[in-house]
Motif scaffolding. Structure first.
Motif, PDB file in Angstrom:
ATOM      1  N   ARG A   1       8.666   1.169 -10.186  1.00 24.28           N
ATOM      2  CA  ARG A   1       7.869   1.994 -10.158  1.00 24.28           C
ATOM      3  C   ARG A   1       6.643   0.883 -11.350  1.00 24.28           C
ATOM      4  O   ARG A   1       5.293   0.869 -11.516  1.00 24.28           O
ATOM      5  CB  ARG A   1       7.114   3.368 -11.020  1.00 24.28           C
ATOM      6  CG  ARG A   1       6.281   3.663 -11.649  1.00 24.28           C
ATOM      7  CD  ARG A   1       6.331   5.318 -11.798  1.00 24.28           C
ATOM      8  NE  ARG A   1       7.570   5.838 -12.665  1.00 24.28           N
ATOM      9  CZ  ARG A   1       8.505   5.972 -12.017  1.00 24.28           C
ATOM     10  NH1 ARG A   1       8.731   6.551 -11.283  1.00 24.28           N
ATOM     11  NH2 ARG A   1       9.354   6.427 -13.471  1.00 24.28           N
TER      12      ARG A   1
ATOM     13  N   LEU B   1       3.570   6.611  -5.695  1.00 21.49           N
ATOM     14  CA  LEU B   1       4.070   5.709  -7.295  1.00 21.49           C
ATOM     15  C   LEU B   1       4.990   6.510  -8.062  1.00 21.49           C
ATOM     16  O   LEU B   1       6.150   6.321  -8.533  1.00 21.49           O
ATOM     17  CB  LEU B   1       3.109   5.070  -7.696  1.00 21.49           C
ATOM     18  CG  LEU B   1       2.617   4.495  -8.890  1.00 21.49           C
ATOM     19  CD1 LEU B   1       3.489   3.109  -8.552  1.00 21.49           C
ATOM     20  CD2 LEU B   1       1.206   4.094  -9.636  1.00 21.49           C
TER      21      LEU B   1
ATOM     22  N   VAL C   1       5.343  -1.970  -9.031  1.00 23.10           N
ATOM     23  CA  VAL C   1       4.526  -1.658  -9.146  1.00 23.10           C
ATOM     24  C   VAL C   1       3.274  -1.737  -9.227  1.00 23.10           C
ATOM     25  O   VAL C   1       1.582  -1.622  -9.294  1.00 23.10           O
ATOM     26  CB  VAL C   1       4.202  -0.511  -8.089  1.00 23.10           C
ATOM     27  CG1 VAL C   1       3.043  -0.165  -6.984  1.00 23.10           C
ATOM     28  CG2 VAL C   1       5.449  -1.174  -6.611  1.00 23.10           C
TER      29      VAL C   1
ATOM     30  N   PHE D   1      -4.726   0.662 -14.383  1.00 18.94           N
ATOM     31  CA  PHE D   1      -5.243   0.578 -12.868  1.00 18.94           C
ATOM     32  C   PHE D   1      -6.872   0.586 -12.635  1.00 18.94           C
ATOM     33  O   PHE D   1      -7.419  -0.100 -11.525  1.00 18.94           O
ATOM     34  CB  PHE D   1      -4.895   1.430 -11.450  1.00 18.94           C
ATOM     35  CG  PHE D   1      -3.318   1.469 -11.584  1.00 18.94           C
ATOM     36  CD1 PHE D   1      -2.188   0.317 -12.208  1.00 18.94           C
ATOM     37  CD2 PHE D   1      -2.548   2.584 -10.559  1.00 18.94           C
ATOM     38  CE1 PHE D   1      -0.843   0.709 -12.257  1.00 18.94           C
ATOM     39  CE2 PHE D   1      -1.100   3.307 -10.674  1.00 18.94           C
ATOM     40  CZ  PHE D   1      -0.675   1.631 -11.325  1.00 18.94           C
TER      41      PHE D   1
ATOM     42  N   THR E   1      -0.570  -3.533  -9.562  1.00 20.94           N
ATOM     43  CA  THR E   1      -1.599  -2.813  -9.242  1.00 20.94           C
ATOM     44  C   THR E   1      -2.614  -3.212 -10.399  1.00 20.94           C
ATOM     45  O   THR E   1      -3.440  -3.293  -9.994  1.00 20.94           O
ATOM     46  CB  THR E   1      -1.429  -1.313  -9.406  1.00 20.94           C
ATOM     47  OG1 THR E   1      -0.688  -1.098  -7.943  1.00 20.94           O
ATOM     48  CG2 THR E   1      -2.545  -0.849  -7.895  1.00 20.94           C
TER      49      THR E   1
ATOM     50  N   GLU F   1       0.814  -1.306  -0.269  1.00 15.69           N
ATOM     51  CA  GLU F   1       0.167   0.349   0.415  1.00 15.69           C
ATOM     52  C   GLU F   1       1.055   0.982   0.315  1.00 15.69           C
ATOM     53  O   GLU F   1       0.583   2.483  -0.535  1.00 15.69           O
ATOM     54  CB  GLU F   1      -0.787  -0.194   1.438  1.00 15.69           C
ATOM     55  CG  GLU F   1      -2.120  -1.376   1.296  1.00 15.69           C
ATOM     56  CD  GLU F   1      -3.302  -0.962   2.047  1.00 15.69           C
ATOM     57  OE1 GLU F   1      -3.121  -0.042   3.567  1.00 15.69           O
ATOM     58  OE2 GLU F   1      -3.392  -1.556   2.547  1.00 15.69           O
TER      59      GLU F   1
ATOM     60  N   VAL G   1      -5.363   4.850  -5.378  1.00 17.01           N
ATOM     61  CA  VAL G   1      -4.410   4.102  -6.318  1.00 17.01           C
ATOM     62  C   VAL G   1      -4.576   4.392  -7.686  1.00 17.01           C
ATOM     63  O   VAL G   1      -4.374   4.316  -8.808  1.00 17.01           O
ATOM     64  CB  VAL G   1      -4.351   2.781  -5.669  1.00 17.01           C
ATOM     65  CG1 VAL G   1      -2.848   2.007  -6.818  1.00 17.01           C
ATOM     66  CG2 VAL G   1      -3.476   2.936  -4.179  1.00 17.01           C
TER      67      VAL G   1
ATOM     68  N   GLN H   1       2.536   1.625  -3.121  1.00 20.31           N
ATOM     69  CA  GLN H   1       1.649   1.842  -4.259  1.00 20.31           C
ATOM     70  C   GLN H   1       1.465   4.087  -4.170  1.00 20.31           C
ATOM     71  O   GLN H   1       0.956   4.500  -5.244  1.00 20.31           O
ATOM     72  CB  GLN H   1      -0.141   1.907  -4.221  1.00 20.31           C
ATOM     73  CG  GLN H   1       0.431   0.253  -4.801  1.00 20.31           C
ATOM     74  CD  GLN H   1      -1.393  -0.647  -4.132  1.00 20.31           C
ATOM     75  OE1 GLN H   1      -1.855  -0.601  -3.137  1.00 20.31           O
ATOM     76  NE2 GLN H   1      -1.492  -1.754  -5.578  1.00 20.31           N
TER      77      GLN H   1
END
Length: 999
Positions: A492, A484, A495, A571, A499, A478, A564, A481
């Motif tokens: 990046r 980010l 992740v 995402f 995500t 978390e 996020v 994120q």
């Protein structure tokens, strides 16, 4: 000789002849021994070598005694002294000259050589190296003593007492005592010298599996069957226990049949390697020195990874004794439905990680093991079984115990999960079984960043920089994120990809799924049961985020995921799939979701306003765009620009207001006048958007949800507020919804730009009559009802266009009932209302009593601006009786009886009532008569204190006056008198002019 090491028994010439006599039939059965030459001592050596196959009782007894004699003194082994003479001196293992030591002590020499051999394997640059010939001799001696622990003289004497303590009832032979002692090696009561001797023996087994009698015997046929003794490999490699285990495990994982006896032995020795790291020389070589900051070095990690593959605890958790003991209680409660030793036990434990059933010690042991299993896909037995075909087809993998530089073990799973989430159009998807396993692994790995090798590898620096304090379960991901945009490029990307994957299959977020279990079961069970999620489950959770069944943990998790999603439109899986082509075409180089939404929404709006023949944004994208727009209205944090502009105001004025349900946005609207300039402007813009499209008004839609279903089921979203306003005074209207509609009306009346219907109807009237107000106006700030007040005055003068007049009439009628809908009146008369009309203002239902109170108390009003507003109200009421609710209520019956044929508007019904009042033949209702007389007095006073500002105003006052006929008669007479005077004056002036000329 067929024997590897023949025995030369000096001084005992009868041994061979006795053997030939006692073992006659056995020699005939064993061809290798029958062919041995007579008198060389080779026969006894051969029989000792094959003693496991001897069935003749007397022969077996004789050879067993001979074996004990031979192994009591290494000097009796012909060739051993010659092969190891130099090594014994080099390692200082004792004298090789007969007579220097007693017979029993000679076992110590062999033990010393064994330790030297073991030590050499555990050093990078050994100072003393055992010769190859002696190595072979040592391992052969250990192999020949593998069935009976009495034959290993050093171990026998070191462990005599321990054997009695732990293995009293274990029968000697076939390596049973060795195994029994191995099992008790870590018992507290085990003597140190016995433990050392056992460890040396185990290390020799690790170097050559044949040193274990039971393993070599049980797996002999399987080793041959699966070609684990391949000829082209060097002896040292093929003999290693690890190679044997890997080769046979590979056969098992491929679904081949390995005998149960061999699998039992493999299990024992896998557990042995797992229990004692010192049995793996690579670990000793690589792991004695720790990496920087306490981290395990790369070489050590590779050595541990190799050990995990050799022991394969993923296939049977019991191999890891520490895990087995730590997790016993959890297995008994949470996983009791799974057969003991089943690979799914580990999966079950992972599913219960961080739950109430999990205990701390088990949690640590489980994560330690999963750390390594997660780095080699083959170590998860179920995954390998279900996906080996897909991995070979799509990822070009090799066998279970083979590696490839092009596709290392850690990269195979990445390859599998990339194919797991491909659409049918993209082709080459995983099989259904493999896809289910990949999803299972992803769900488990999401528990802890350490279980995602790529994530931990690429994000180690960022984890330390941004997330060092985030130590709670699931917080690290978390945190990454949340940061980010601050992460290094590689991290990046990792992740971001994870995500993006979560947006398609939110069940990967196992912790969130647990927290949301009640809401899923109640509202989302249908989409949760789908094999392919495609973002439906998260959409369902968002839609039900404010249900009473929703718990705090789930709500926080869902909101976090929404926040996020705002960082990148990819995402949001459904949005991405619906709009990716539109984004590439219309909004290239835009990444943030909120910017993409604004870009696409602007395009849709422009196409709509310009009546474009064909929309540039595709239909499927427009539908999903609507969903995204509606979701963003629920929480101010989902609109980053507004949130950033109002952060300080939220802290100052709405600190204790929850973010969800648009409560912060509503709080800011209510204290709009106190907001900072930037925040005020953003809120105004938001309100303008909401009034244009009321469906984006989250609070209105939520509060009036049922009323919309009742009154406006067919209404277009753009006309929703208009529909609610029309039904506001219905008897079945919900009070909370009515209150919310009133709030929105108050907002609309502060500025004509917030009333799209009025703005359209009066687009020509506003610049015509109110241009001076527009010139003074500033962008994004309210006009406080000035334009609407201006239009009201022109309505009273009957100068507005028909469409605009209709809209203003509605506004005047509504504000006549509720003073709060007239911002100018409320602003200028706030003191008078609180002092003169407090009781009326406090009424729960506003019915025009405050306005009536101000009219009645007109003489008491001191403030000029307030007096002017009340006079304007009186002026407006002359134009139409409908805008004077008190008078209209009092005269409703009289209008019906006397003025029914007269259409409303332009003061016609009011003139009708005035004429009826003057006509003595007509009898009006007492209340109506009283109210009309009151109005006449008020209008008379208004005329005195507010004289006409121009000829047009004067004419309008005359035309709307109750004494219109009298005034017109007076004016007519006056004009006639002036005309006659003019004529008279004209004649006189002409006569005077003529007289002057005559002179």
């Amino acid at each position: 000789s067929s024997c590897f090491f023949p025995f030369w028994l000096r001084g005992y010439p009868k041994f061979e002849s006795v053997a030939r006599e006692v073992c006659k039939s056995t020699i005939a059965e064993i061809k290798e021994c029958a062919d041995e030459p007579v008198g060389k001592g080779f026969l006894v050596s051969c029989l000792v070598d094959h003693r496991g196959n001897i069935t003749e009782y007397q022969c077996h007894q004789y050879i067993t005694k001979m074996t004990a004699i031979i192994f009591s003194d290494y000097r009796l082994i012909c060739g051993f002294m010659d092969d190891c003479k130099a090594d014994i001196n080099l390692l200082k293992c004792g004298s090789i000259r007969p007579g220097e030591k007693d017979a029993h002590s000679q076992g110590e020499v062999v033990a010393c050589l064994e330790k030297g051999l073991v030590k050499e394997a555990e050093e990078n640059d050994p100072r003393v190296q055992v010769s190859d010939q002696c190595k072979k001799a040592i391992l052969r001696v250990a192999e020949l003593s593998s069935d009976d622990f009495h034959l290993d003289r050093h171990l026998y004497f070191a462990c005599r007492d321990d054997r009695e303590r732990f293995c009293e009832n274990t029968q000697a032979g076939e390596g049973r005592v060795y195994k029994c002692l191995f099992n008790h090696k870590f018992e507290e009561s085990m003597s140190e010298k016995c433990r050392d001797a056992l460890t040396t023996r185990q290390k020799l087994i690790a170097q050559d599996y044949k040193v274990s009698y039971s393993l070599a015997k049980s797996c002999k046929s399987d080793l041959k069957k699966y070609r684990c003794n391949v000829e082209n490999l060097p002896r040292s490699r093929e003999a290693r226990l690890s190679y044997l285990l890997m080769c046979l495990e590979s056969a098992v994982h491929r679904g081949r049949q390995v005998s149960s006896e061999c699998q039992g032995e493999m299990l024992d020795y896998r557990r042995m390697l797992m229990e004692d790291f010192s049995l793996s020389p690579e670990i000793i070589l690589s792991c004695l020195v720790r990496g920087e900051k306490g981290n395990v070095g790369l070489n050590c990690q590779q050595a541990l990874q190799t050990l995990i593959q050799e022991t394969d605890p993923g296939a049977d958790y019991r191999i890891d004794r520490a895990l087995n003991e730590a997790c016993e209680s959890v297995i008994q409660t949470a996983c009791k439905h799974i057969r003991s030793g089943d690979p799914m036990i580990l999966s079950c434990l992972m599913e219960h990680l961080y739950t109430e059933k999990m205990v701390e010690d088990c949690e640590h042991r489980l994560l330690e093991l999963q750390y390594f299993i997660s780095r080699d896909w083959k170590l998860d037995v179920v995954l390998y079984r279900k996906c080996q075909g897909d991995a070979s087809r799509l990822c070009h993998t090799h066998g279970w115990n083979e590696t490839s530089e092009l596709m290392p073990p850690g990269a195979v799973f990445s390859c599998l999960y990339r194919h797991a989430y491909r659409t049918e159009e993209q082709g080459r998807r995983l099989s259904r079984e493999c896809r289910a396993e990949v999803q299972r692994i992803l769900h488990q790995r999401a528990m802890d960043v350490k279980l995602d090798p790529a994530l931990q590898d690429k994000c180690m620096i960022d984890l330390g920089k941004w997330c060092s304090e985030k130590t709670e379960t699931g917080q690290e991901l978390e945190c990454l994120q949340d940061h980010l945009d601050d992460l290094v490029s590689d991290c990046r990307d990792i992740v971001g990809n994870l995500t993006e994957l979560e947006s398609e299959d939110i069940q990967i977020e196992a912790l969130l799924m647990r927290a949301c279990e009640p809401i899923i079961q109640t509202f989302c069970h249908e989409v949760a049961d789908n094999q392919i999620d495609s973002g439906d489950l998260m959409e369902c959770l968002i839609q039900n985020k404010h249900q009473k069944e929703m718990n705090e943990k789930c709500a926080i998790g869902v909101t976090h995921f929404q926040l996020v999603q705002m960082k990148d439109f990819r995402f949001s899986y459904k949005f991405k799939m619906a709009c990716k082509e539109d984004v590439l075409k219309l909004c290239p180089n835009i990444k943030k979701k909120v910017d993409v939404v604004i870009c696409l929404s602007t395009t849709v709006r422009n196409d709509t306003l310009q009546d474009a023949k064909e929309h540039r944004v595709s239909l499927k994208c427009r539908k999903q765009l609507r969903v995204e727009e509606l979701e963003m209205t629920e929480d101010i944090r989902l609109e980053p620009e507004l949130y950033e502009a109002c952060k300080s105001d939220i802290k100052n004025y709405c600190q204790n207001v929850p973010y969800g349900n648009a409560q912060i946005i509503e709080c800011l609207k209510e204290i709009k006048k106190q907001l900072s300039t930037r925040c005020h402007q953003k809120v105004f813009k938001l309100q303008e958007t909401e009034m244009m499209d009321p469906e984006l008004d989250y609070t209105l839609m939520r509060v009036c949800k049922q009323m919309i279903k009742r009154f406006c089921p067919e209404a277009d979203s753009k006309n929703m507020l208009q529909c609610l306003k029309q039904n506001k005074n219905s008897e079945v209207m919900d009070p909370k919804c009515k209150q919310m509609i009133t709030k929105r009306q108050i907002t609309q009346n502060t500025d004509y730009r917030l009333n799209p219907v009025l703005r359209k109807a009066c687009k020509a009237d506003i610049p015509k009559f109110c241009q001076n107000i527009l010139n003074r106006a500033k962008d994004d700030t309210e006009l406080e009802g000035q334009v609407i007040s201006c239009l009201k005055l022109k309505y009273a003068d009957q100068r507005l266009s028909p469409d605009c007049e209709d809209q203003i009439r509605v506004i005047i009628q509504e504000s006549a009932l509720d003073y709060r809908l007239d911002p100018q009146l409320q602003m200028h008369c706030s003191e008078e209302i609180s002092s003169l009309c407090a009781e009326e203002a406090a009424a729960q239902e506003q019915t025009g009593q405050v306005e009536e109170c101000l009219k009645v108390n007109l003489l008491k009003i001191k403030t000029e601006m307030c007096k002017k507003e009340v006079l304007n109200m009186l002026k407006e009421s002359k134009a139409d009786i409908f805008v004077d609710p008190v008078l209209h209520t009092a005269c409703a019956l009289d209008i019906k009886h006397h003025c029914a044929a007269i259409p409303p508007g332009r003061g016609r019904q009011m003139s009708c009532l005035m004429e009826a009042l003057e006509d003595k033949r007509v009898r009006l209702q007492p209340e109506c008569k009283k109210r009309l007389n009151d109005r006449i007095e008020m209008w008379s006073y208004a005329a005195k204190v507010a004289p006409a500002e121009g000829f047009s105003d004067l004419a309008m006052q005359v035309m709307t006056s109750p004494s219109k006929n009298y005034i017109l008669s007076v004016i007519t007479v006056g004009i006639c008198v002036l005309f006659l005077i003019g004529l008279m004056c004209g004649r006189i002036t002409k006569r005077v002019t003529r007289e002057l000329k005559d002179r």
